[in-house]
Design an enzyme around this catalytic site. Structure first.
Site, PDB file in Angstrom:
ATOM      1  N   GLY A  18      -0.283 -64.082  -6.925  1.00  0.00           N
ATOM      2  CA  GLY A  18       0.410 -63.050  -6.210  1.00  0.00           C
ATOM      3  C   GLY A  18       1.620 -62.572  -7.263  1.00  0.00           C
ATOM      4  CB  ALA A  67       3.132 -64.968   1.563  1.00  0.00           C
ATOM      5  CE1 TYR A 106      10.843 -67.865  -4.288  1.00  0.00           C
ATOM      6  CE2 TYR A 106       8.485 -68.842  -4.415  1.00  0.00           C
ATOM      7  CZ  TYR A 106       9.715 -68.769  -4.857  1.00  0.00           C
ATOM      8  OH  TYR A 106      10.042 -68.937  -6.035  1.00  0.00           O
ATOM      9  CE1 TYR A 132       5.106 -61.072   5.404  1.00  0.00           C
ATOM     10  CE2 TYR A 132       6.881 -59.826   5.838  1.00  0.00           C
ATOM     11  CZ  TYR A 132       6.381 -60.483   4.975  1.00  0.00           C
ATOM     12  OH  TYR A 132       6.645 -60.899   3.829  1.00  0.00           O
ATOM     13  CD1 TRP A 157      12.579 -54.138   0.820  1.00  0.00           C
ATOM     14  CD2 TRP A 157      13.483 -52.288  -0.539  1.00  0.00           C
ATOM     15  NE1 TRP A 157      13.076 -53.040   1.681  1.00  0.00           N
ATOM     16  CE2 TRP A 157      13.485 -52.110   1.244  1.00  0.00           C
ATOM     17  CE3 TRP A 157      13.776 -51.257  -1.237  1.00  0.00           C
ATOM     18  CZ2 TRP A 157      14.174 -50.927   1.457  1.00  0.00           C
ATOM     19  CZ3 TRP A 157      14.502 -50.366  -0.503  1.00  0.00           C
ATOM     20  CH2 TRP A 157      14.907 -49.995   0.605  1.00  0.00           C
TER      21      TRP A 157
END
Length: 305
Positions: A18, A67, A106, A132, A157
């Site tokens: 990721g 995630a 995270y 989410y 972001w």
């Protein structure tokens, strides 16, 4: 379990392909032996498989960058979102607790509803608006219940050189069309994946591997670049700097249209205010967080030059 302090520590990274996981594969290498896994190597939906992998590696540190990040998709794929963001995080926390390992996890600004006027601090009540956000909050709660030494880093972001993100989307659209309209009534701090990975490595090195395990300041921290901007302002700066780097585009950055979020209805509701107060992290770990512009400029240089 006691770890061999004379050997190089082992750091297990989930979600290694990721945006943040890719950067962790770089930032953590100087600290020890890094084992990075993606979904092809470890099925995060198979909890037995996840436990087996952790126990076979026996890491000193687990960094969970895996995630489910499709915010709109989560509204209909609720089970998978909770399995990856919530249940799997809890399993990793249980295994970290049993091993005496540090867990770094995270989370997101989306655990907040965005209705606060000021940046959010860690103690502000969570009230996620989307599946989410709710699934990420479930992960935080599962980690707290397992009570391992844990660092939960809420970010916002995220954009990186690896993978798909807002930066690459805006660059692509600027090459295809002379008209572009972007939401102006949602604000936050664009944060690069490399900054998140580098801060993670600094904390692990100085405060966990550096000999302070018994006094490690575990807990929830906000990690984001300094400053704030709307998606519209973000787009203008992205294309302004891209033009300065010589990118040929069809649109003048100054002519990007600012529109309300209602112009582009989304399946999942986003918070209007995604700003995170990072004072706790900066004070606790003695780290400097640069302004969002410098990080995004560096990211553009990576992508374009």
């Amino acid at each position: 379990m006691r770890h061999n302090v004379t050997a190089a520590p082992t750091l297990l990274v989930t979600g290694g392909n990721g945006q943040v996981g890719f950067e962790l594969r770089r930032s953590l290498v100087p600290l020890g032996r890094v084992i990075a896994l993606d979904r092809s190597q470890c099925d995060y939906l198979c909890l037995d498989d996840l436990r087996r992998v952790v126990r076979s590696v026996c890491p000193d540190v687990i960094v969970n960058a895996a995630a489910y990040t499709d915010v709109d998709g989560a509204e209909s794929d609720i089970e998978t979102a909770y399995a990856v963001n919530g249940i799997a995080a809890g399993v990793l926390a249980e295994e970290a607790s049993a091993l005496g390992s540090l867990l770094v996890h995270y989370s997101t600004d989306y655990v907040f509803d965005g209705r606060k006027a000021e940046p959010y601090v860690e103690t502000d009540p969570a009230n996620p608006l989307s599946v989410y956000g709710k699934s990420k909050l479930a992960g935080e709660e599962a980690i707290a219940a397992a009570a391992p030494p844990a660092l939960v880093l809420r970010t916002s972001w995220i954009a990186g050189a690896h993978g798909n993100n807002f930066v690459k989307t805006i660059l692509q659209r600027s090459r295809e069309s002379s008209n572009l309209s972007v939401v102006a009534d949602q604000v936050g701090a664009p944060t690069t994946a490399s900054l998140v990975a580098d801060v993670t490595a600094q904390i692990i090195s100085r405060f966990w591997l550096g000999g302070g395990r018994t006094s490690f300041p575990a807990g929830v921290y906000h990690l984001a670049a300094a400053g704030e901007v709307s998606w519209h302002g973000y787009s203008v700066e992205l294309l302004r700097y891209a033009a300065a780097l010589g990118v040929d585009m069809k649109i003048n950055p100054a002519r990007i249209e600012a529109v309300p979020a209602s112009t582009y209805p989304r399946i999942a509701t986003r918070p209007e205010n995604s700003c995170l107060d990072t004072h706790k992290l900066r004070q606790t770990f003695g780290l400097h967080l640069p302004d969002w512009q410098s990080g995004i400029h560096h990211l553009l240089e990576q992508i374009l030059l």
